[in-house]
Design an enzyme around this catalytic site. Structure first.
Site, short mmCIF file in Angstrom:
data_model
loop_
_atom_site.label_atom_id
_atom_site.label_comp_id
_atom_site.label_asym_id
_atom_site.label_seq_id
_atom_site.Cartn_x
_atom_site.Cartn_y
_atom_site.Cartn_z
N VAL A 90 0.56 -1.37 -0.04
CA VAL A 90 0.04 -0.14 0.46
C VAL A 90 0.77 1.39 0.19
O VAL A 90 1.77 1.57 1.08
CB VAL A 90 -1.59 0.09 1.09
CG1 VAL A 90 -1.62 1.15 1.51
CG2 VAL A 90 -2.06 -1.17 1.37
N ASP A 121 10.31 -5.20 8.94
CA ASP A 121 9.26 -4.92 9.47
C ASP A 121 9.49 -6.71 10.31
O ASP A 121 10.19 -7.56 10.06
CB ASP A 121 8.38 -4.63 8.59
CG ASP A 121 6.89 -3.95 9.79
OD1 ASP A 121 7.54 -2.63 10.18
OD2 ASP A 121 6.51 -4.99 9.58
N ALA A 165 4.57 3.81 3.03
CA ALA A 165 4.09 2.76 2.07
C ALA A 165 4.37 1.18 3.36
O ALA A 165 4.87 1.97 3.98
CB ALA A 165 4.72 2.99 1.03
N LYS A 166 3.32 0.46 3.34
CA LYS A 166 4.22 -0.70 3.70
C LYS A 166 3.56 -2.11 2.69
O LYS A 166 2.45 -1.78 1.74
CB LYS A 166 3.25 -0.94 5.16
CG LYS A 166 3.36 -1.40 6.61
CD LYS A 166 4.36 -0.97 6.88
CE LYS A 166 4.91 -1.38 8.18
NZ LYS A 166 5.77 -0.53 8.92
N GLY A 167 4.33 -2.69 3.31
CA GLY A 167 4.23 -4.08 2.69
C GLY A 167 3.74 -5.49 3.36
O GLY A 167 4.06 -5.26 4.11
#
Ligand code: NAD
Length: 405
Positions: free
Chosen positions: A49, A135, A94-96
């Site tokens: 995202v 992460d 953003a992040k995944g």
């Protein structure tokens, strides 16, 4: 999002911009086929995202966990936008995430998963587009696989596509300690504000992983009295101050704090309520809630973990007059040194650790001072001030670019 809403209201953000900043720019879902070691084909679901790119490429970690959801990834992507803006680094958020259970996967399975996830996202990633990082359950090795896969498709080595890489492959000196070190910079600033001398300042740290143990060690080096530390199983407490190098040594050898000589055992709940000047939750989310916030005795709460305090607890802390250094500021040292890694990769010139640490100090102390100024000028608490400052920066960038015109 409730904190975003409070800050947006205080800023009088108009409705269009409010909606623009509330929703992500892009959500990508990929289905990742992986041959497992048994020869069976399994399809995993992955997300990326990108919340905002008004101030630069988007940035944020990739997590591998069984309970990853798109909603969580969306929330974390927005969080990254505010975190980058608060310390004024030129990134959006953003992040995944990939829904998988890395504990039950072999290294080969994880490598195949990582490579296919990266290949599927190739068009959306890049040093100028979106720069992931580690992460939960992703590490330097996984970052190296992402870099290699991206480079294979680009047909040239592109180190700047990801941060948190091994130093041999374009990683930055000082990245591993960056979050803890960043916390120590803002804690020292807060002590300056409240005229607390390190030798008379008692600190309690929850969590003894990367962030907690680095923070405890550096605070000890600075002369603070670290009186209690803990891991998931519980903690140890000594009013006179713990000898942190000895505690770290003991923890390395025994993988537990239990039985550390010359200290009392405490539970994690008791630890949070110990008398101290500074409490550093550096373990996991939702530790300080409406149930225990009233029992906290610290003067300063420095949030090393992401989301350690619930929104309801915020109100109680404010009534009690506890000075909060909110997570988006307090633990931004990690993303700041990730930014330095990206800069160094693009320059092809690597800085000494002392240079990294000094520049980290500049970003963290100005971030802290700006949030304090914002909080005083707008008569709001530190958390709301941090969100207001961040939203204001992103909103201004958006207006200047004219996306919103
Ligand atoms: P880590 O896995 O290295 O350490 C976590 C520590 O917390 C361990 O000591 C673990 O035993 C303890 N712990 C876990 N659950 C607990 C519980 N319920 N009660 C008490 N202790 C518990 O993780 P980390 O990298 O140190 O991250 C800690 C927090 O900081 C997380 O919220 C993370 O999102 C946040 N954070 C980390 C970084 C980074 O650069 N590592 C950057 C920003 C934010």
């Amino acid at each position: 999002m409730s904190r975003f809403d409070v800050a947006a209201q205080k800023l009088n953000l108009d409705d269009g911009l409010y909606q623009f900043l509330r929703y992500p720019r892009r959500e990508v879902t990929v289905y990742i086929p992986v041959f497992m070691d048994t020869g069976r084909l399994q399809v995993f679901t992955g997300y990326r995202v990108q919340h905002n790119i008004s101030r630069g490429p988007s940035k944020g970690g990739i997590r591998f966990a069984p309970d990853v959801t798109l909603d969580e990834v969306k929330a974390l992507a927005a969080w990254m936008t505010w975190k980058c803006a608060v310390v004024n680094i030129p990134f959006g958020g953003a992040k995944g995430g990939v829904i998988c259970d890395p504990e039950h996967m072999s290294s080969g399975e994880l490598e195949r998963l990582t490579r296919r996830y990266t290949a599927e996202l190739y068009d959306f990633l890049g040093p100028e587009k979106d720069v992931p990082a580690p992460d939960i359950n992703t590490n330097e090795q996984i970052m190296a696989w992402v870099m290699d896969t991206y480079s294979m498709h680009a047909r040239q080595t592109v180190t700047g596509v990801i941060t948190g890489k091994p130093v041999e492959l374009g990683g930055s000196a000082g990245r591993r300690e960056a979050t803890g070190r960043g916390l120590v910079f803002v804690i020292c600033e807060a002590c300056g504000k409240f005229k607390l001398a390190p030798a008379d300042t008692q600190v309690v740290v929850q969590g003894f992983g990367n962030v907690g143990s680095t923070t405890a060690s550096l605070l000890h080096e600075e002369g603070f009295k670290v009186v209690a530390v803990s891991d998931v199983r519980g903690g140890i407490h000594n009013l006179e101050g713990l000898d942190i190098p000895r505690v770290s040594d003991y923890y390395r050898r025994n993988r537990t704090l239990d039985g550390f000589p010359g200290a009392d055992q405490v539970t994690n709940q008791e630890l949070l309520e110990l008398p101290c000047d500074i409490l550093v939750p550096a373990a996991t989310e939702n530790q300080i809630t409406s149930k225990n916030a009233n029992n906290l005795k610290a003067r300063i709460l420095a949030e090393g973990a992401n989301g350690p305090t619930t929104a309801k607890a915020d109100l109680i802390l404010e009534e009690k007059g506890i000075f909060v250094i909110p997570d988006i500021l307090a633990n931004a040292g990690g993303v700041t040194v990730s930014y330095f890694e990206w800069v160094q990769d693009r320059q092809g010139y690597f800085w000494k650790e002392s240079v990294v640490n000094e520049r980290l100090g500049d970003y963290m102390t100005s971030g802290f001072q700006e949030v304090v100024r914002y909080s005083e000028a707008h008569k709001v608490n530190m958390r709301t001030a941090a969100y207001m400052l961040a939203i204001d920066r992103v909103a201004r960038g958006t207006r200047l670019r004219g996306i919103y015109a």
